[in-house]
Design an enzyme around this catalytic site. Structure first.
Site, PDB file in Angstrom:
ATOM      1  N   GLU A  78       5.316  -8.469   0.551  1.00 29.85           N
ATOM      2  CA  GLU A  78       5.644  -9.259   1.699  1.00 29.85           C
ATOM      3  C   GLU A  78       4.882  -8.956   2.782  1.00 29.85           C
ATOM      4  O   GLU A  78       4.738  -9.882   3.456  1.00 29.85           O
ATOM      5  CB  GLU A  78       7.128  -8.455   2.203  1.00 29.85           C
ATOM      6  CG  GLU A  78       8.218  -8.668   1.198  1.00 29.85           C
ATOM      7  CD  GLU A  78       8.154  -7.870  -0.140  1.00 29.85           C
ATOM      8  OE1 GLU A  78       7.500  -6.882  -0.128  1.00 29.85           O
ATOM      9  OE2 GLU A  78       8.633  -8.243  -1.348  1.00 29.85           O
TER      10      GLU A  78
ATOM     11  N   ASP B  42      15.653  -5.897  -5.000  1.00 23.99           N
ATOM     12  CA  ASP B  42      16.312  -4.879  -5.125  1.00 23.99           C
ATOM     13  C   ASP B  42      17.963  -5.034  -4.896  1.00 23.99           C
ATOM     14  O   ASP B  42      18.475  -4.298  -3.948  1.00 23.99           O
ATOM     15  CB  ASP B  42      15.824  -3.625  -4.343  1.00 23.99           C
ATOM     16  CG  ASP B  42      14.568  -3.184  -4.738  1.00 23.99           C
ATOM     17  OD1 ASP B  42      13.948  -3.872  -5.638  1.00 23.99           O
ATOM     18  OD2 ASP B  42      13.843  -2.338  -4.162  1.00 23.99           O
TER      19      ASP B  42
ATOM     20  N   ASP C 102       4.569  -6.866  -6.990  1.00 25.84           N
ATOM     21  CA  ASP C 102       5.561  -6.285  -6.067  1.00 25.84           C
ATOM     22  C   ASP C 102       5.333  -6.049  -4.826  1.00 25.84           C
ATOM     23  O   ASP C 102       3.880  -6.015  -4.472  1.00 25.84           O
ATOM     24  CB  ASP C 102       6.233  -5.136  -6.740  1.00 25.84           C
ATOM     25  CG  ASP C 102       7.569  -4.793  -6.040  1.00 25.84           C
ATOM     26  OD1 ASP C 102       8.171  -5.380  -5.608  1.00 25.84           O
ATOM     27  OD2 ASP C 102       7.816  -3.368  -6.612  1.00 25.84           O
TER      28      ASP C 102
HETATM   29  C1  NOJ Z   1      10.602  -2.147  -5.482  1.00 26.01           C
HETATM   30  C2  NOJ Z   1      10.660  -3.477  -6.463  1.00 26.01           C
HETATM   31  O1  NOJ Z   1      11.666  -4.225  -5.813  1.00 26.01           O
HETATM   32  C3  NOJ Z   1      11.511  -2.704  -7.851  1.00 26.01           C
HETATM   33  O2  NOJ Z   1      11.790  -3.527  -8.749  1.00 26.01           O
HETATM   34  C4  NOJ Z   1      10.303  -1.652  -7.955  1.00 26.01           C
HETATM   35  O3  NOJ Z   1      11.048  -0.970  -9.334  1.00 26.01           O
HETATM   36  C5  NOJ Z   1      10.048  -0.524  -7.260  1.00 26.01           C
HETATM   37  N1  NOJ Z   1       9.511  -1.393  -6.081  1.00 26.01           N
HETATM   38  C6  NOJ Z   1       9.040   0.465  -7.761  1.00 26.01           C
HETATM   39  O4  NOJ Z   1       7.808  -0.125  -7.929  1.00 26.01           O
END
Ligand code: NOJ
Length: 974
Positions: free
Chosen positions: A539, A612, A536
């Site tokens: 970017e 998200d 994660d």
């Molecule tokens: C951002 C991610 O997009 C999300 O899915 C994740 O739960 C949080 N970071 C925490 O790791």
């Protein structure tokens, strides 16, 4: 909202009054980005000048050189504005007809970044040996193709590249004269000019005139050439301006698709004021956009610079291998043509023109360039249960137990960042996860896996071995100065980032995932081969960085600036991780890595999700479009957070979201740390039972999904397919992005994404029968397409089987997919109006690479009418018929139907065959060549496939037909 712990950290650090309000204003619009503004201004000047506008770029015909085999042609290009600056153009025609157009500055003050293709391409493309070029007075041409249908014309002055098919223009580069490669210069150049202008010799006046000549094209001012400020950040731009503007026109195509990732309609709306329209160009700049909009051209987490242009006549594509921030304007001057304008901050021009002419050709052409998705582990197509966070190993065990108690299938439990002590990934928080190996083994005892997060930010403390080792090795990204370690803030507080462009990081990163002790350095002995990885924030997301990411003037291996490689950076991280996960054991197993950031080529090894999203109906609908857009851009293993990441969806919404999820290639429920628990077993009735059925449907259809993944891995054809891909000649389907097909299976789905719906309208694109998957009701489409209204109460999701398909399913409910290995199959034979049908089934061990040695089963099922009133359904071995097409990248010379895997499943039977749409009750149903024994069957009369009407289809159910899945057989219905 983010967690309160984080809130405290961030507000202390950023001293922002309201850290939760990080939204659009954290990200640049085109007018806030120097090079985008310059690119758009150039386009505005061109528009104003209309026909008097002329591109200053031209080819010097005397410079044209051919490679000895004539396949590659190169030439010098000059801009009349800067006659002293040299540019080089190169064209290559690949064996499959793709045309690559490269342009770079030659002998410039610096070098433009030219490695994007190196990272994106799967191999160096084969250049055609048969194409020959002819040079004329005004242009250079090559005619090629089986029927000599393609032609590339390179006009000298102004420079213009056109791809034609059958004399019709398909793709035009620089047709509007917006090509501009800003050359490297020294900052003082302009000042010097001004000084000279004021001297008495008159030379200065001449220079000024040149300046004016340049101004019509480049604008009066050096707009943000040498540094740029956005909010409180200044980008130092040590290399000065180096952007690349290029117009790409599709004179005969009125729809464009692709360039993910954006939350917009699949058929890309205009950015030029036509309706429906956005005002900002589509932006490709991998970014962690907090609470992103469900409809916007803003950047999101991944970037794939590939675009399809489509008409009922043909499909073409372009892929621009550029790794820097890129903005793309789109406009539709007529309903049948499209203009696009690509503005990139840095890098060479490296454009691939994909000639099509069908969508399937485009997928094959793009797959030959950037690869296909390796066949994933079979279990990774099951249901993934995630949340931020399962807080302890006992929590994980309880969740697993509850799934089992409720008879809900699930394959994977996920751990988000809170498993890691102080967000030091790999390092378990001993208080909450004292027994990670035992916990994983408890999960694995039911055939299940764990996926654990490993983010790229490394906490800068000497007691964190991953950081310390990377620091000692000097493999961290460097700050602007090029010395030391770049430092930024993320979950782990003060952090640094591994520079995965540095080859020294590769083997080292692989060693960190070893589950055994190393002679030297950290390895993850507190994990097992049942742990897979979630990458994660790659970017990369940096809370105190400009636009929540890394400053563009940070420095990577080879001295390249982050600006040059930003969009590629996340891919290197997940690629390295996948290599590491694969290399753990003695027998290599297929790795599962989920990535948030991606680039062209990411599809080869990783799955992605749309980040998200919000728990809203709009986001649910947007997720479908985004998954489709990623699929057509090659990133096939895609899904969005079921339930929505933010918010607490009401039960109705959650049910609908699971209905969307089971029809996504990647199927995972996930939720933010501040949301209420919402695992499906927590719901009241009837919601709980509805979701149980939905989960079971996904599992029943796993053979269909896995077969679609195999096809994708070999051909590049998407796993979920929008209408224009399946029915490229039907304009009524070109804008449809809320219903889609699964692989070549013939399943058509239209998930409901609106509240309180009890009916849905579905578009049937052809004169064919479509059967309701659940009720067997037959709907007859029409030649020019037809809309039908179908029931869609909460427990119903509109799913249809296209007449002419045979679907293999496994309908015994199990706890997890590996437990289905020996389960029998059901075949649904959905007869076409002509009384025929076809389907495929692909199986292998789903875990190792033994399929590359031919350990697999690949069957073809066919229903035909050898005589009137007789239907013959047969199963034959497709792998023997097409061994070279069975597995991606491996040409099995010969296939052994008695391979070890086939032997393991030798006893697996077909337990039921359901035939839809027979025209009359049979008098006998027998296995061909059998002992003449009548099989057990029942027949419910109804509408025949050949009838031009709607109604409950006739259904023949053959129970226990006494045939095996790995054997050839035929059943005769007469
Ligand atoms: C951002 C991610 O997009 C999300 O899915 C994740 O739960 C949080 N970071 C925490 O790791």
């Amino acid at each position: 909202m983010r967690s309160f712990a984080l809130f405290a950290v961030l507000s202390a650090f950023l001293s922002l009054p309201d850290v939760f309000a990080v939204k659009s204003h954290d990200f640049k619009t085109c007018s806030q980005s120097g090079f985008c503004r310059r690119g758009r201004a150039l386009s505005a000047r061109a528009q104003e000048a209309q026909s008097s506008w002329k591109s200053p770029y031209s080819i010097d015909p005397s410079s044209i050189i051919f490679s000895p085999d004539e396949a590659v042609v190169s030439a010098s290009v000059k801009s009349s504005l800067y006659p002293e600056i040299k540019f080089g153009l190169e064209l290559r025609i690949h064996e499959d007809g793709v045309v690559r157009v490269l342009m770079d500055e030659i002998d410039g003050l610096r070098q433009r970044y030219d490695e994007a293709a190196y990272w994106a391409l799967v191999a160096e493309p084969q250049v055609s040996k048969t194409v020959s070029w002819t040079t004329g007075k005004k242009d250079l041409r090559a005619v090629y193709g089986d029927k000599k249908e393609f032609e590339v014309v390179v006009a000298y002055e102004p420079l213009r590249v056109t791809l034609l098919r059958n004399g019709k223009e398909q793709i035009v580069l620089n047709g509007r004269g917006l090509l501009h490669m800003e050359h490297f210069r020294t900052q003082t150049a302009k000042e010097t000019t001004e000084e000279v202008a004021s001297d008495e010799s008159g030379e200065g006046q001449e220079v000024l005139q040149v300046e004016n000549v340049r101004a019509w094209f480049e604008g009066e001012n050096e707009d943000d050439y040498w540094s740029e400020t956005f909010s409180k950040w200044t980008d130092s731009k040590p290399k000065g301006p180096e952007s690349l503007s290029l117009d790409i026109t599709f004179p005969n195509h009125g729809n464009v698709y692709g360039i993910p990732q954006h939350a917009t309609n699949l058929s890309l709306p205009s950015t030029a004021g036509e309706s429906p329209s956005y005002s900002d160009p589509f932006r490709l700049y991998n970014a962690d956009v907090f609470e992103y909009l469900a409809s916007s051209t803003m950047s999101l987490y991944g970037s794939i610079p590939v675009m399809h242009a489509h008409s009922a006549d043909s499909t073409v594509g372009v892929f621009h291998a550029v790794g820097s921030e890129t903005w793309i304007d789109i406009s539709y001057p007529t309903a049948k043509s499209t203009q696009t304008h690509w503005i990139s901050e840095s890098g060479i021009m490296d454009v691939f023109l994909l000639p099509g002419p069908t969508p399937d050709d485009i997928f094959a052409q793009y797959a030959r360039l950037t690869g296909t998705t390796a066949l994933p582990a079979h279990w990774s197509l099951g249901y993934h249960q995630c949340r931020w966070n399962y807080v302890s190993s006992d929590d994980v065990r309880t969740v697993q137990r509850r799934f089992d108690e409720e008879d809900m299938p699930v394959d994977v439990f996920w751990l988000d960042i809170e498993y890691a002590k102080d967000h030091k990934y790999f390092i378990w928080d001993q208080k909450t996860f004292p027994d990670p190996v035992e916990m994983t083994n408890d999960v694995a005892a039911n055939g299940r896996k764990m996926v654990v997060i490993v983010d790229p930010h490394l906490k800068r403390t000497s007691d964190y071995p991953i950081y310390q080792e990377a620091s000692d090795m000097g493999i961290l990204v460097k700050p602007t100065s090029g010395e030391g370690e770049y430092e930024g803030w993320c979950w782990s507080g003060s952090s640094s980032w591994i520079d995965h462009f540095n080859p020294a990081s590769w083997d080292w990163w692989i060693s960190k995932f070893k589950t055994t002790k190393l002679d030297k350095g950290f390895s993850w002995i507190e994990s097992t081969e049942d742990v897979h990885i979630w990458n994660d924030m790659n970017e990369p997301s940096i809370f105190n960085g400009p636009e929540i990411t890394m400053p563009k003037d940070s420095v990577h291996y080879g001295g390249w600036e982050h600006r040059d490689v930003h969009n590629i950076n996340g891919m290197l991280f997940h690629n390295s991780t996948a290599a590491a996960v694969r290399a753990r054991g003695d027998i290599p197993k297929r790795p599962f890595v989920l990535t948030r950031s991606f680039y062209a080529g990411s599809q080869r090894i990783s799955a992605m999700w749309t980040g998200d999203n919000l728990g809203t109906w709009e986001h649910m609908a947007a997720g479908i479009k985004m998954v489709l857009a990623n699929n057509i851009a090659g990133m096939a293993f895609a899904g969005s957070d079921v339930g929505g990441f933010f918010g607490n969806p009401e039960p109705e919404m959650l049910v609908r979201w699971y209905q969307v999820g089971i029809f996504s290639p990647f199927f995972r429920a996930h939720a933010h740390i501040d949301t209420k628990r919402r695992e499906p077993f927590l719901l009241d009735e009837p919601y709980k039972s509805i979701i149980r059925d939905i989960l079971r449907l996904r599992y029943a259809m796993l053979p269909i999904w896995y077969t679609a993944f195999r096809e994708n891995s070999v051909t590049g054809l998407p796993i979920v397919r929008p209408h224009y891909v399946v029915f490229p000649k039907d304009p009524a389907g070109f804008a449809i992005d809320d219903q889609f097909f699964i692989g070549s299976s013939g399943i058509l789905v239209k998930p409901v994404t609106e509240k309180e719906k009890t009916e849905a309208t579905v578009y049937l694109p052809e004169d064919q029968v479509y059967y309701d998957y659940f009720t067997q009701y037959a709907y007859r489409g029409a030649n020019k397409g037809k809309h039908i209204t179908v029931p869609a109460e909460l427990h119903q999701v509109p799913v249809f089987i296209r007449g002419g398909s045979i679907l293999p399913t496994r309908e015994r409910p199990r706890r997890s997919s590996p437990l289905m290995k020996l389960d029998p199959f059901t075949l649904r034979v959905a007869l076409s109006k002509a009384g025929t049908a076809r389907g495929e089934l692909y199986l292998d061990d789903g875990v190792t690479y033994s399929h590359e040695q031919g350990e697999l089963v690949w069957r073809e099922f066919v229903a035909e009418q050898p005589q009137r009133k007789t239907t013959r359904i047969s199963s034959k071995d497709l792998a023997s018929a097409k061994p070279e097409r069975a597995v991606d990248g491996v040409a099995l010379a010969k296939y052994d139907p008695k391979n070890a895997f086939a032997k393991e499943i030798a006893e697996v039977r077909v337990e039921k065959i359901v035939v839809l749409g027979l025209s009359a009750k049979p008098s006998s149903v027998k296995v061909e060549g059998g002992k003449g024994m009548e099989l057990k069957w029942e027949y419910v009369p109804g509408v025949a496939a050949s009838e031009k009407k709607d109604g409950s289809a006739s259904v023949l159910t053959i129970r226990d037909p006494k045939v095996l899945i790995t054997e050839d057989w035929a059943i005769v219905i007469s």
